[in-house]
Scaffold this motif. Structure first.
Motif, PDB file in Angstrom:
ATOM      1  N   ASP A 171      33.563 109.849  39.342  1.00 32.62           N
ATOM      2  CA  ASP A 171      34.430 109.143  40.270  1.00 32.62           C
ATOM      3  C   ASP A 171      33.900 109.216  41.695  1.00 32.62           C
ATOM      4  N   TYR A 172      33.854 108.073  42.353  1.00 35.24           N
ATOM      5  CA  TYR A 172      33.261 107.963  43.675  1.00 35.24           C
ATOM      6  C   TYR A 172      34.202 107.227  44.623  1.00 35.24           C
ATOM      7  N   VAL A 173      33.929 107.390  45.909  1.00 34.95           N
ATOM      8  CA  VAL A 173      34.526 106.517  46.909  1.00 34.95           C
ATOM      9  C   VAL A 173      33.365 105.870  47.674  1.00 34.95           C
ATOM     10  N   LEU A 174      33.346 104.541  47.677  1.00 35.95           N
ATOM     11  CA  LEU A 174      32.350 103.799  48.437  1.00 35.95           C
ATOM     12  C   LEU A 174      32.721 103.879  49.908  1.00 35.95           C
ATOM     13  N   SER A 175      31.779 104.318  50.732  1.00 32.60           N
ATOM     14  CA  SER A 175      32.074 104.569  52.138  1.00 32.60           C
ATOM     15  C   SER A 175      30.946 104.068  53.025  1.00 32.60           C
ATOM     16  N   HIS A 176      31.295 103.811  54.286  1.00 30.17           N
ATOM     17  CA  HIS A 176      30.300 103.532  55.321  1.00 30.17           C
ATOM     18  C   HIS A 176      30.053 104.826  56.087  1.00 30.17           C
ATOM     19  N   CYS A 177      28.801 105.269  56.089  1.00 30.79           N
ATOM     20  CA  CYS A 177      28.468 106.519  56.770  1.00 30.79           C
ATOM     21  C   CYS A 177      28.164 106.220  58.231  1.00 30.79           C
ATOM     22  N   GLU A 178      28.888 106.876  59.136  1.00 35.58           N
ATOM     23  CA  GLU A 178      28.714 106.616  60.557  1.00 35.58           C
ATOM     24  C   GLU A 178      27.340 107.091  61.045  1.00 35.58           C
ATOM     25  N   HIS A 179      26.826 108.156  60.432  1.00 42.57           N
ATOM     26  CA  HIS A 179      25.576 108.750  60.908  1.00 42.57           C
ATOM     27  C   HIS A 179      24.371 107.854  60.670  1.00 42.57           C
ATOM     28  N   ASN A 180      24.189 107.381  59.433  1.00 44.92           N
ATOM     29  CA  ASN A 180      22.988 106.587  59.150  1.00 44.92           C
ATOM     30  C   ASN A 180      23.266 105.103  58.929  1.00 44.92           C
ATOM     31  N   GLN A 181      24.526 104.684  59.163  1.00 41.30           N
ATOM     32  CA  GLN A 181      24.887 103.271  59.053  1.00 41.30           C
ATOM     33  C   GLN A 181      24.508 102.694  57.689  1.00 41.30           C
ATOM     34  N   GLN A 183      25.779 102.367  53.286  1.00 39.92           N
ATOM     35  CA  GLN A 183      26.764 102.613  52.256  1.00 39.92           C
ATOM     36  C   GLN A 183      26.422 103.918  51.543  1.00 39.92           C
ATOM     37  N   ARG A 184      27.453 104.686  51.252  1.00 39.27           N
ATOM     38  CA  ARG A 184      27.241 105.887  50.453  1.00 39.27           C
ATOM     39  C   ARG A 184      28.295 105.963  49.367  1.00 39.27           C
ATOM     40  N   MET A 185      27.853 106.318  48.174  1.00 38.39           N
ATOM     41  CA  MET A 185      28.772 106.571  47.073  1.00 38.39           C
ATOM     42  C   MET A 185      29.020 108.064  47.028  1.00 38.39           C
ATOM     43  N   LEU A 186      30.172 108.499  47.468  1.00 32.82           N
ATOM     44  CA  LEU A 186      30.488 109.923  47.544  1.00 32.82           C
ATOM     45  C   LEU A 186      31.299 110.331  46.317  1.00 32.82           C
ATOM     46  N   ARG A 187      30.818 111.334  45.617  1.00 35.66           N
ATOM     47  CA  ARG A 187      31.480 111.812  44.414  1.00 35.66           C
ATOM     48  C   ARG A 187      32.721 112.609  44.793  1.00 35.66           C
ATOM     49  N   ALA A 206      33.169  97.768  65.957  1.00 34.85           N
ATOM     50  CA  ALA A 206      31.895  98.478  65.902  1.00 34.85           C
ATOM     51  C   ALA A 206      31.439  98.706  64.463  1.00 34.85           C
ATOM     52  N   ILE A 207      32.342  98.531  63.503  1.00 36.90           N
ATOM     53  CA  ILE A 207      32.021  98.789  62.117  1.00 36.90           C
ATOM     54  C   ILE A 207      31.669  97.483  61.419  1.00 36.90           C
ATOM     55  N   LEU A 208      30.535  97.444  60.781  1.00 37.39           N
ATOM     56  CA  LEU A 208      30.068  96.238  60.120  1.00 37.39           C
ATOM     57  C   LEU A 208      30.814  96.009  58.814  1.00 37.39           C
ATOM     58  N   PRO A 209      30.868  94.751  58.336  1.00 32.45           N
ATOM     59  CA  PRO A 209      31.449  94.498  57.025  1.00 32.45           C
ATOM     60  C   PRO A 209      30.622  95.162  55.931  1.00 32.45           C
ATOM     61  N   VAL A 210      31.237  95.339  54.766  1.00 32.88           N
ATOM     62  CA  VAL A 210      30.614  96.143  53.721  1.00 32.88           C
ATOM     63  C   VAL A 210      29.249  95.615  53.306  1.00 32.88           C
ATOM     64  N   LYS A 211      29.067  94.296  53.224  1.00 30.76           N
ATOM     65  CA  LYS A 211      27.801  93.746  52.763  1.00 30.76           C
ATOM     66  C   LYS A 211      26.675  93.937  53.768  1.00 30.76           C
ATOM     67  N   ALA A 212      27.027  94.256  55.014  1.00 33.66           N
ATOM     68  CA  ALA A 212      25.996  94.429  56.041  1.00 33.66           C
ATOM     69  C   ALA A 212      25.324  95.787  55.957  1.00 33.66           C
ATOM     70  N   TYR A 213      25.902  96.684  55.203  1.00 35.88           N
ATOM     71  CA  TYR A 213      25.335  98.021  55.083  1.00 35.88           C
ATOM     72  C   TYR A 213      24.370  98.089  53.912  1.00 35.88           C
ATOM     73  N   PRO A 214      23.143  98.554  54.133  1.00 32.26           N
ATOM     74  CA  PRO A 214      22.248  98.758  52.985  1.00 32.26           C
ATOM     75  C   PRO A 214      22.746  99.915  52.130  1.00 32.26           C
ATOM     76  N   SER A 215      22.463  99.846  50.850  1.00 30.64           N
ATOM     77  CA  SER A 215      22.889 100.908  49.946  1.00 30.64           C
ATOM     78  C   SER A 215      22.004 102.129  50.121  1.00 30.64           C
ATOM     79  N   ASP A 216      22.640 103.284  50.205  1.00 30.47           N
ATOM     80  CA  ASP A 216      21.892 104.535  50.377  1.00 30.47           C
ATOM     81  C   ASP A 216      21.228 104.971  49.077  1.00 30.47           C
ATOM     82  N   GLU A 217      21.875 104.655  47.941  1.00 35.90           N
ATOM     83  CA  GLU A 217      21.368 105.124  46.658  1.00 35.90           C
ATOM     84  C   GLU A 217      21.523 104.033  45.607  1.00 35.90           C
ATOM     85  N   PRO A 218      20.421 103.437  45.137  1.00 35.77           N
ATOM     86  CA  PRO A 218      20.529 102.462  44.052  1.00 35.77           C
ATOM     87  C   PRO A 218      21.036 103.128  42.785  1.00 35.77           C
ATOM     88  N   TRP A 219      21.756 102.366  41.998  1.00 34.67           N
ATOM     89  CA  TRP A 219      22.344 102.918  40.784  1.00 34.67           C
ATOM     90  C   TRP A 219      21.875 102.130  39.582  1.00 34.67           C
TER      91      TRP A 219
END
Length: 304
Positions: A171-181, A183-187, A206-219
């Motif tokens: 189980d994850y929560v899809l989040s925008h990480c403020e530090h590295n801008q 997407q992160r999937m946090l368990r 100041a926060i971009l829409p979800v699609k503007a964030y590159p994925s931190d970890e491909p799945w």
């Protein structure tokens, strides 16, 4: 409104000899006639109500006047747990998926069927108080579009949670990480501390829409879970930090831990207490390489 409220009304109408029917039920609660008929079928099949349709009165009666509806009252906490279970069975997509979906349908009849938003924000997870509290806080942050401050696998993060997702029973929560801008999937099982930061809002511009964030970890999808044999210092219960765990027959302190996401499991191994990783060999090699990389970086800092 819950179908239980409708069923209680229908029951009362029968006891007052008003001969209720699906049309009256639909009109009273502003639902479709098809939904009303499903409620009546639910009373008849699941609640075993001895319903009989009287054509002369175009409505229903009880063939046995001694029939009493089962206790239908549920607290909000009980409904919340049922919704978790509904979502869990809805997301099940492996062997016997049809049976699991039927279970979800049956459980849904005990909750507010019209509240479809619950399926968009609840994850699939085992029920325990810590995870429930995490989900409640994250759900509130998603609704308010504000940040949360987390302690995640030993790392302090400020993220903007977007939605819950489940991937192969993790189980994850899809989040925008403020530090590295990114997407992160946090368990969810790896979140140790959480605090809502209502002063940091997503709608600030100041926060971009979800699609503007590159994925931190491909799945990449995996059909079957990997299994690690690990000697633990404490009995984990049904899960170990969100990963399914069961005792091994080889030893009392040896557990078989199932995981699908290798990267997430490696991070968990780096931050959790355990005595020995016995199998699989490839996982031991990956962990050894990861630790070696960290040590090399530390040595470079000292030399520099």
């Amino acid at each position: 409104m819950s179908n239980m409220h409708r069923i209680q009304w229908f029951d009362q109408q029968i006891r007052e000899s008003r001969y209720p029917n699906s049309s009256q039920l639909a009109e009273k609660f502003e639902i479709s006639k098809r939904q009303a008929q499903r409620d009546i079928e639910y009373m008849n099949i699941t609640l075993r109500a001895p319903l009989a349709y009287i054509a002369k009165h175009r409505g229903y009666v009880y063939e046995e006047q001694t029939y009493i509806l089962p206790h239908l009252y549920m607290t909000e906490d009980e409904k919340r747990i049922l919704r978790f279970l509904i979502h869990r069975y809805r997301q099940y997509d492996y062997d016997n998926a049809d049976a699991a979906n039927r279970v979800a349908y049956l459980l849904e009849r005990f909750t507010d069927a019209e509240d479809d938003s619950i399926h968009n924000r609840l994850p699939v997870f085992e029920f325990n108080p810590k995870l429930m509290q995490t989900v409640v806080l994250l759900s509130d942050a998603i609704k308010k579009e504000c940040a949360v401050d987390l302690l995640y696998e030993g790392e302090r993060l400020r993220v903007y949670p977007v939605k819950f997702e489940s991937r192969y029973n993790i189980d994850y929560v899809l989040s925008h990480c403020e530090h590295n801008q990114k997407q992160r999937m946090l368990r969810l099982g790896a979140i140790d501390q959480i605090e809502i930061n209502e002063q940091s809002k997503r709608n600030s511009g100041a926060i971009l829409p979800v699609k503007a964030y590159p994925s931190d970890e491909p799945w990449r999808p995996v059909q079957q879970p990997f299994t690690a044999k690990i000697q633990l210092t404490q009995q984990p219960g049904p899960s170990w930090g969100g990963f399914a765990a069961k005792p091994s027959t080889d030893s009392s302190d040896l557990y078989e831990i199932e995981f699908y996401d290798t990267e997430a499991f490696l991070r968990h191994l780096m931050t959790s207490a355990w005595s020995a990783l016995l199998a699989p060999k490839w996982l031991r090699e990956k962990l050894r390489a990861r630790c070696g990389s960290v040590l090399n970086r530390l040595n470079e800092e000292v030399e520099g």
